[in-house]
Design an enzyme around this catalytic site. Sequence first.
Site, PDB file in Angstrom:
ATOM      1  N   SER A  50       7.742 -16.627   3.624  1.00 18.00           N
ATOM      2  CA  SER A  50       7.610 -17.396   2.394  1.00 18.00           C
ATOM      3  C   SER A  50       6.589 -18.507   2.569  1.00 18.00           C
ATOM      4  O   SER A  50       6.742 -19.378   3.442  1.00 18.00           O
ATOM      5  CB  SER A  50       8.951 -18.010   2.002  1.00 18.00           C
ATOM      6  OG  SER A  50       8.773 -18.947   0.955  1.00 18.00           O
TER       7      SER A  50
ATOM      8  N   HIS B 192       5.623 -13.736   0.663  1.00 23.10           N
ATOM      9  CA  HIS B 192       6.603 -14.071  -0.369  1.00 23.10           C
ATOM     10  C   HIS B 192       6.146 -15.356  -1.062  1.00 23.10           C
ATOM     11  O   HIS B 192       5.981 -16.392  -0.418  1.00 23.10           O
ATOM     12  CB  HIS B 192       7.975 -14.269   0.277  1.00 23.10           C
ATOM     13  CG  HIS B 192       9.094 -14.409  -0.700  1.00 23.10           C
ATOM     14  ND1 HIS B 192       9.717 -13.330  -1.282  1.00 23.10           N
ATOM     15  CD2 HIS B 192       9.710 -15.510  -1.195  1.00 23.10           C
ATOM     16  CE1 HIS B 192      10.678 -13.751  -2.090  1.00 23.10           C
ATOM     17  NE2 HIS B 192      10.689 -15.080  -2.064  1.00 23.10           N
TER      18      HIS B 192
ATOM     19  N   MET C 150       8.309 -21.572  -9.048  1.00 23.87           N
ATOM     20  CA  MET C 150       9.382 -22.376  -9.631  1.00 23.87           C
ATOM     21  C   MET C 150       8.817 -23.227 -10.754  1.00 23.87           C
ATOM     22  O   MET C 150       7.727 -23.793 -10.616  1.00 23.87           O
ATOM     23  CB  MET C 150      10.018 -23.275  -8.573  1.00 23.87           C
ATOM     24  CG  MET C 150      10.472 -22.546  -7.320  1.00 23.87           C
ATOM     25  SD  MET C 150      11.247 -23.681  -6.151  1.00 23.87           S
ATOM     26  CE  MET C 150      11.299 -22.657  -4.681  1.00 23.87           C
TER      27      MET C 150
ATOM     28  N   HIS D 122       8.412 -14.175  -6.314  1.00 27.55           N
ATOM     29  CA  HIS D 122       9.813 -14.426  -6.656  1.00 27.55           C
ATOM     30  C   HIS D 122       9.819 -15.498  -7.737  1.00 27.55           C
ATOM     31  O   HIS D 122       9.537 -16.661  -7.474  1.00 27.55           O
ATOM     32  CB  HIS D 122      10.561 -14.882  -5.396  1.00 27.55           C
ATOM     33  CG  HIS D 122      11.980 -15.290  -5.642  1.00 27.55           C
ATOM     34  ND1 HIS D 122      12.707 -16.001  -4.711  1.00 27.55           N
ATOM     35  CD2 HIS D 122      12.813 -15.107  -6.700  1.00 27.55           C
ATOM     36  CE1 HIS D 122      13.917 -16.236  -5.189  1.00 27.55           C
ATOM     37  NE2 HIS D 122      14.001 -15.707  -6.389  1.00 27.55           N
TER      38      HIS D 122
ATOM     39  N   MET E 248      20.223 -13.747  -2.929  1.00 25.97           N
ATOM     40  CA  MET E 248      19.902 -15.082  -2.419  1.00 25.97           C
ATOM     41  C   MET E 248      20.968 -15.535  -1.429  1.00 25.97           C
ATOM     42  O   MET E 248      22.167 -15.479  -1.719  1.00 25.97           O
ATOM     43  CB  MET E 248      19.801 -16.083  -3.569  1.00 25.97           C
ATOM     44  CG  MET E 248      18.623 -15.869  -4.500  1.00 25.97           C
ATOM     45  SD  MET E 248      17.016 -16.060  -3.675  1.00 25.97           S
ATOM     46  CE  MET E 248      17.083 -17.775  -3.122  1.00 25.97           C
TER      47      MET E 248
ATOM     48  N   ASP F 282      16.990 -13.731   1.098  1.00 25.75           N
ATOM     49  CA  ASP F 282      16.072 -14.879   1.043  1.00 25.75           C
ATOM     50  C   ASP F 282      16.887 -16.151   1.137  1.00 25.75           C
ATOM     51  O   ASP F 282      17.714 -16.428   0.265  1.00 25.75           O
ATOM     52  CB  ASP F 282      15.290 -14.833  -0.275  1.00 25.75           C
ATOM     53  CG  ASP F 282      14.324 -16.005  -0.439  1.00 25.75           C
ATOM     54  OD1 ASP F 282      14.197 -16.821   0.492  1.00 25.75           O
ATOM     55  OD2 ASP F 282      13.700 -16.105  -1.507  1.00 25.75           O
TER      56      ASP F 282
END
Length: 217
Positions: free
Chosen positions: A6, A29, A33, A62, A133, A171
Site C-alpha cells: 500500500s 495498492h 479516501m 481501493h 478489511m 488489508d
Amino acid sequence: MQISPSILSADFANLERELDRISNADWAHVDVMDGHFVPNLTIGLPVVEALARVTPVPMDCHLMIDDPDRWAPSYAEAGAQSVTFHVEAAGDPRQLARNLRGAGARAGMALKPATPFAPYADLLPELDMVLVMTVEPGFGGQSFMADQMPKVREVREAIRRHGGEIWVQVDGGVSAKTIEECAEAGADVFVAGSAVYGADDAAGAVEELRALVARHT
C-alpha cells in the site's frame, strides 16, 4: 498468492520512486479516501492518472469514498487494473461491478470489519475479488484484527462452492507476524503498507512476505 504493498505508507513527495521500490510486487495498492466515507483524505483521480504512467506494477485502487457508483468506473478508465468499492457505500453493487468490468478492470468488493459477508454472497458471480478489511478503514499503521479471520474463511468457502477464480484480499495490519494467519484462513492477496515501506529494503520485505505465504500454497 499475491503481495500488494500500500502506497499509503510511502513517501507521497516521491511516489514514482516509491513505486520503483516495489517493482517486484504483484500490485500497487492505492488507497483513495474522500474525507466523507472515512475521516481521512488522500488522493484522487488526477494522481491515479499520473501514477498509471509511471508504475512498474498494476494498480489496485481501493475506494473508500461515497457514491462509488458514480466515481469508481473513472478509476478504471484512469488506468487502474483493479478497482475495489465498499459495499456499504454502493447504491447498486451488482451494476457497479458490471460497470467496472465493462471499463476493463477487475471488480472488487470491500467489507468493513462490522459488515457481514452473507448478505452479499449472491454478488460473487459479478466479482473478481472480495476484500476483508482487517482494520477499520481510513488510516494506515493500525493493529491487525484477528477476529476477521472467520469472515475470510467464510468468503473462501463461499467461493469454493460458487467456483471460478475470485481472489480474497486482506488489508490492514498485515505483516510478517500476521500474514501466515491470513493465508491459513484462505486469503490469497495481501495488502501490506508499513511492513513494506517501513523497511529499509522494500523489495526485500516483499520477498519475505511472499516466502511466508508460499508455505500455504
